[in-house]
Design a protein around this motif. Structure first.
Motif, PDB file in Angstrom:
ATOM      1  N   VAL A  25       1.008  -1.215  -0.571  1.00 34.83           N
ATOM      2  CA  VAL A  25      -0.395  -0.084   0.327  1.00 34.83           C
ATOM      3  C   VAL A  25       0.603   0.943   0.264  1.00 34.83           C
ATOM      4  O   VAL A  25       1.405   1.501   1.330  1.00 34.83           O
ATOM      5  CB  VAL A  25      -1.084   0.040   1.397  1.00 34.83           C
ATOM      6  CG1 VAL A  25      -1.788   1.290   1.347  1.00 34.83           C
ATOM      7  CG2 VAL A  25      -1.096  -1.405   1.829  1.00 34.83           C
ATOM      8  N   GLY A  27       2.330   3.699  -3.090  1.00 34.52           N
ATOM      9  CA  GLY A  27       3.054   4.411  -4.372  1.00 34.52           C
ATOM     10  C   GLY A  27       4.241   4.977  -4.311  1.00 34.52           C
ATOM     11  O   GLY A  27       4.701   6.392  -4.941  1.00 34.52           O
ATOM     12  N   THR A  57       5.321  12.427  -1.181  1.00 31.71           N
ATOM     13  CA  THR A  57       6.473  13.054  -0.244  1.00 31.71           C
ATOM     14  C   THR A  57       7.804  13.018  -1.762  1.00 31.71           C
ATOM     15  O   THR A  57       9.074  13.962  -1.951  1.00 31.71           O
ATOM     16  CB  THR A  57       7.527  12.708   0.336  1.00 31.71           C
ATOM     17  OG1 THR A  57       6.233  12.852   1.827  1.00 31.71           O
ATOM     18  CG2 THR A  57       8.677  13.129   0.754  1.00 31.71           C
ATOM     19  N   PRO A 191      -7.130   3.936  -3.881  1.00 34.44           N
ATOM     20  CA  PRO A 191      -6.590   3.959  -2.201  1.00 34.44           C
ATOM     21  C   PRO A 191      -7.060   2.551  -1.421  1.00 34.44           C
ATOM     22  O   PRO A 191      -7.939   1.590  -1.781  1.00 34.44           O
ATOM     23  CB  PRO A 191      -7.233   5.004  -1.484  1.00 34.44           C
ATOM     24  CG  PRO A 191      -8.348   5.214  -2.694  1.00 34.44           C
ATOM     25  CD  PRO A 191      -8.144   4.012  -3.643  1.00 34.44           C
TER      26      PRO A 191
HETATM   27  C1  LIG Z   1      12.067  18.488   1.440  1.00 35.08           C
HETATM   28  C2  LIG Z   1      12.763  16.801   1.385  1.00 35.08           C
HETATM   29  C3  LIG Z   1      14.356  17.320   0.916  1.00 35.08           C
HETATM   30  C4  LIG Z   1      14.250  15.130   0.613  1.00 35.08           C
HETATM   31  N1  LIG Z   1      15.522  15.087   0.452  1.00 35.08           N
HETATM   32  C5  LIG Z   1      15.505  14.026  -0.070  1.00 35.08           C
HETATM   33  C6  LIG Z   1      16.755  13.430  -0.682  1.00 35.08           C
HETATM   34  O1  LIG Z   1      17.890  14.752  -1.137  1.00 35.08           O
HETATM   35  N2  LIG Z   1      17.280  12.184  -0.809  1.00 35.08           N
HETATM   36  C7  LIG Z   1      16.818  11.362  -0.141  1.00 35.08           C
HETATM   37  O2  LIG Z   1      17.098  10.680  -0.611  1.00 35.08           O
HETATM   38  N3  LIG Z   1      15.671  11.166   0.348  1.00 35.08           N
HETATM   39  C8  LIG Z   1      15.193  12.831   0.304  1.00 35.08           C
HETATM   40  N4  LIG Z   1      14.452  13.075   1.358  1.00 35.08           N
HETATM   41  C9  LIG Z   1      13.340  11.565   1.919  1.00 35.08           C
HETATM   42  C10 LIG Z   1      12.808  11.785   0.011  1.00 35.08           C
HETATM   43  O3  LIG Z   1      11.855  11.719  -0.337  1.00 35.08           O
HETATM   44  C11 LIG Z   1      11.619  10.149   1.317  1.00 35.08           C
HETATM   45  O4  LIG Z   1      12.061   9.920   2.525  1.00 35.08           O
HETATM   46  C12 LIG Z   1      10.752   9.401   0.593  1.00 35.08           C
HETATM   47  O5  LIG Z   1      10.016  10.406  -0.650  1.00 35.08           O
HETATM   48  C13 LIG Z   1       9.522   8.914   1.046  1.00 35.08           C
HETATM   49  O6  LIG Z   1       8.220   8.244   0.202  1.00 35.08           O
HETATM   50  P1  LIG Z   1       7.671   7.138   1.243  1.00 35.08           P
HETATM   51  O7  LIG Z   1       7.335   5.781  -0.343  1.00 35.08           O
HETATM   52  O8  LIG Z   1       7.784   7.035   2.114  1.00 35.08           O
HETATM   53  O9  LIG Z   1       6.289   8.298   1.305  1.00 35.08           O
HETATM   54  P2  LIG Z   1       5.618   9.048   0.317  1.00 35.08           P
HETATM   55  O10 LIG Z   1       6.551   9.696  -1.283  1.00 35.08           O
HETATM   56  O11 LIG Z   1       4.453  10.379   0.745  1.00 35.08           O
HETATM   57  O12 LIG Z   1       4.862   8.012  -0.266  1.00 35.08           O
HETATM   58  C14 LIG Z   1       4.087   6.965   0.270  1.00 35.08           C
HETATM   59  C15 LIG Z   1       2.355   7.336  -0.717  1.00 35.08           C
HETATM   60  O13 LIG Z   1       1.082   6.359  -0.117  1.00 35.08           O
HETATM   61  C16 LIG Z   1       0.288   6.968  -0.311  1.00 35.08           C
HETATM   62  N5  LIG Z   1      -1.072   6.092  -0.020  1.00 35.08           N
HETATM   63  C17 LIG Z   1      -1.490   7.342   1.243  1.00 35.08           C
HETATM   64  N6  LIG Z   1      -2.419   6.313   2.020  1.00 35.08           N
HETATM   65  C18 LIG Z   1      -2.850   5.227   0.974  1.00 35.08           C
HETATM   66  C19 LIG Z   1      -4.016   4.808   0.705  1.00 35.08           C
HETATM   67  N7  LIG Z   1      -4.565   4.393   2.205  1.00 35.08           N
HETATM   68  N8  LIG Z   1      -3.881   3.663   0.282  1.00 35.08           N
HETATM   69  C20 LIG Z   1      -3.418   3.757  -1.287  1.00 35.08           C
HETATM   70  N9  LIG Z   1      -2.113   4.825  -0.887  1.00 35.08           N
HETATM   71  C21 LIG Z   1      -1.906   5.142  -0.405  1.00 35.08           C
HETATM   72  C22 LIG Z   1       0.133   8.458  -0.425  1.00 35.08           C
HETATM   73  O14 LIG Z   1      -0.662   8.803  -1.310  1.00 35.08           O
HETATM   74  C23 LIG Z   1       1.639   8.481  -1.020  1.00 35.08           C
HETATM   75  O15 LIG Z   1       1.860   8.482  -2.620  1.00 35.08           O
HETATM   76  C24 LIG Z   1      13.952  14.351   1.077  1.00 35.08           C
HETATM   77  C25 LIG Z   1      12.433  14.389   1.540  1.00 35.08           C
HETATM   78  C26 LIG Z   1      11.912  16.416   2.000  1.00 35.08           C
HETATM   79  C27 LIG Z   1      10.188  16.162   2.509  1.00 35.08           C
END
Ligand SMILES: Cc1cc2nc3c(=O)[nH]c(=O)nc-3n(C[C@H](O)[C@H](O)[C@H](O)COP(=O)(O)OP(=O)(O)OC[C@H]3O[C@@H](n4cnc5c(N)ncnc54)[C@H](O)[C@@H]3O)c2cc1C
Length: 523
Positions: A25, A27, A57, A191
């Motif tokens: 869950v 992407g 993010t 979702p």
């Molecule tokens: C300002 C900033 C700068 C950064 N710079 C860097 C960098 O330069 N280098 C680096 O390595 N890292 C960096 N990071 C960290 C990195 O971007 C994050 O750790 C990473 O993108 C997080 O990915 P994620 O998949 O955990 O979360 P997300 O990308 O938020 O993905 C989670 C997904 O889950 C989906 N979702 C939520 N609820 C549901 C549901 N009920 N059903 C289905 N889908 C759902 C959301 O829509 C979302 O798309 C940075 C972060 C920030 C905020």
């Protein structure tokens, strides 16, 4: 043209009664990395994303594949070492998306110069066999030559080191395509709305097609919660009383024209007034200024966080101190905000998230929900390796080795130096509109829009302008003028009715405003 798997085909797979081995869950970087890993191990894998791939993010990062020089200061050596190892895998396995970038840290006094040089020597040592090039000291003249836009008063020299730079949303789309190549089914705009349980154990999930409202109940041996800052919400679907795990921290970036920092090297400002580092980074013909670290524990609406005026002012003020031509609000071409999914140690004060680790965690609930949280883009592969291994244990799936350290991602060319389409470039070149620019100020063609719709699961105009191309991130006003043309291409490709197109256009204009710089204050 390469065979495409349509949304209808992907949805049809949900109607099959056969249980999925792994349901993921979310992407973003975490979920898509897990989908690649699970599919590569041979598990029957489904990934669902509530909005678009990387709409959270994962499209709003600083776009660095880095060990994290600033984590050295926190003594987080294990994190730095792991990240540097992952950096070297990515340079090899995603050569079309990740490339080396030189960073210069200017020094305005001799002590700073020695301190930074020592810190970066440690960075070199932690790189071990994975170093890109060793860091080295620069004279005042060499710093000026590397960073012609830098203020010279008081400058005494600097240090140059290397890290990786990438296109975050394109890497996400590439992971989605890699997972699909390996047999996974990945669906955006679907979702998760509930978890199905039998005898207290999670046995499946309820999903809803956001486009049609159709509901699905699917069986899965294990569910991985990779929903970033939404992770606690999904954990509460399993156990409404669970204590929160995450504390979101907002970071924003401003995008300005390249002439504010001419050249191909990035500037790292080692200490700002809030005690963090700040970057000015050449990226896709523009310069990114960022970032901030603003605790946002109060945020109820986790989608589309908005930059705060104070954050914009801070970045402009800091840039003005070091650049010969200080950027103003009127110079901002685009602004974007992301939420870091930081792990919340029990005792942590929300006001000090800059001191928290970016390390990840894999948690398993009593009902068997596997939550992958925290981390950063750079370590997505390692995070996925840990999460999928744990998920396989929970599900009782046959233990399979993780093959992703050497797995080339979709489109990875034999040699570095290709553009982000890699080995897909000939497919793109064969599409109508290959020679027609979408806008004179943007490096995109109309063919890229068709490619996004046919091959990359783009469903909305924003998907195309924000995450298949990066138009909204480079120049929001220019991107907004292309909305009507992109809509026409959608209508041709998907056979949409005029009413549907009108709604698409209105939504796209509304969403584009999120990337628009704020108006300069009156007077
Ligand atoms: C300002 C900033 C700068 C950064 N710079 C860097 C960098 O330069 N280098 C680096 O390595 N890292 C960096 N990071 C960290 C990195 O971007 C994050 O750790 C990473 O993108 C997080 O990915 P994620 O998949 O955990 O979360 P997300 O990308 O938020 O993905 C989670 C997904 O889950 C989906 N979702 C939520 N609820 C549901 C549901 N009920 N059903 C289905 N889908 C759902 C959301 O829509 C979302 O798309 C940075 C972060 C920030 C905020």
């Amino acid at each position: 043209m390469e065979a495409t798997i349509s949304r209808a085909d992907r949805l049809a797979a949900l109607r099959e009664p056969r249980p999925w081995d792994v349901l993921i869950v979310g992407g973003g970087a975490s979920g898509l990395g897990a989908a690649v890993d699970a599919a590569a191990r041979g598990y029957r894998t489904l990934l669902v994303e509530a909005r678009d791939f990387a709409a959270g993010t994962s499209s709003c990062s600083t776009k660095l594949i880095h060990g994290g020089v600033r984590y050295l200061r926190q003594g987080d050596f294990a994190l730095v070492r792991n990240a540097l190892r992952e950096r070297s895998y990515l340079l090899r396995n995603a050569a079309h998306l990740v490339h080396p970038l030189a960073f210069v840290i200017p020094a305005w006094n001799g002590v700073d110069r020695i301190v930074h040089a020592a810190g970066l020597k440690l960075y070199d040592v932690l790189s071990g066999g994975h170093a890109m090039a060793a860091s080295h000291s620069l004279s005042r003249q060499e710093v000026i030559a590397a960073l012609p836009g830098l203020r010279r008063a008081g400058l005494c020299g600097g240090i140059r080191y290397w890290d990786g730079q990438f296109d975050d949303a394109r890497l996400a789309i590439t992971l989605m395509r890699t997972a699909t190549d390996l047999g996974a089914t990945c669906l955006n705009y679907l979702p998760l709305t509930g978890l199905l349980k039998t005898g207290g154990r999670i046995t499946g999930a309820r999903l809803r097609d956001a486009e049609t409202g159709e509901e699905f109940e699917i069986a899965a041996r294990v569910v991985i919660n990779a929903t970033g800052v939404h992770a606690d919400r999904v954990r509460r679907l399993d156990d409404p009383a669970v204590a929160p795990l995450l504390t979101p921290s907002q970071g924003i970036h401003l995008v300005v024209d390249a002439d504010f920092l001419p050249g191909r090297q990035a500037l790292m400002i080692p200490e700002t007034e809030d005690g963090r580092v700040m970057f000015a980074i050449p990226w896709q013909g523009k310069v990114l200024l960022g970032t901030t670290d603003t605790p946002r524990p109060e945020l109820q609406q986790l989608d589309n966080p908005q930059p705060l005026v104070a954050e914009i002012d801070f970045l402009l003020r800091t840039a003005a101190k070091v650049l010969t031509r200080p950027p103003t609000r009127a110079d901002i071409r685009s602004v974007f905000a992301g939420l870091r999914p930081l792990i919340h140690p029990d005792s942590t004060d929300h006001r000090t998230t800059a001191a928290l680790s970016r390390e990840h965690a894999v948690l398993v609930s009593a009902g068997g929900l596997v939550t992958l949280a925290g981390g950063k883009w750079t370590t997505y592969r390692l995070m996925a390796e840990h999460a999928v291994a744990r998920a396989a244990e929970v599900a009782g799936l046959p233990a399979e080795p993780c093959p992703t350290r050497t797995l080339k991602l979709h489109g990875c060319p034999a040699d570095a130096g290709s553009d982000v389409y890699g080995t897909d470039a000939p497919l793109l070149a064969a599409l109508p509109g290959h020679d027609r620019p979408l806008h004179p100020a943007l490096p995109y063609s109309e063919a890229m829009v068709r490619f996004a719709i046919r091959q990359e699961a783009a469903r909305t105009i924003e998907d195309v302008l924000a995450r298949r191309t990066r138009a909204l991130f480079l120049d929001a006003a220019a991107a907004a003028t292309t909305i009507e043309r992109v809509a026409e291409i959608f209508a041709e490709e998907l056979g949409l009715a005029p009413g549907q197109v009108a709604v698409m256009i209105a939504t796209a204009h509304e969403n584009a405003r999120r990337f628009m710089p704020p108006s300069p204050p009156a007077g």
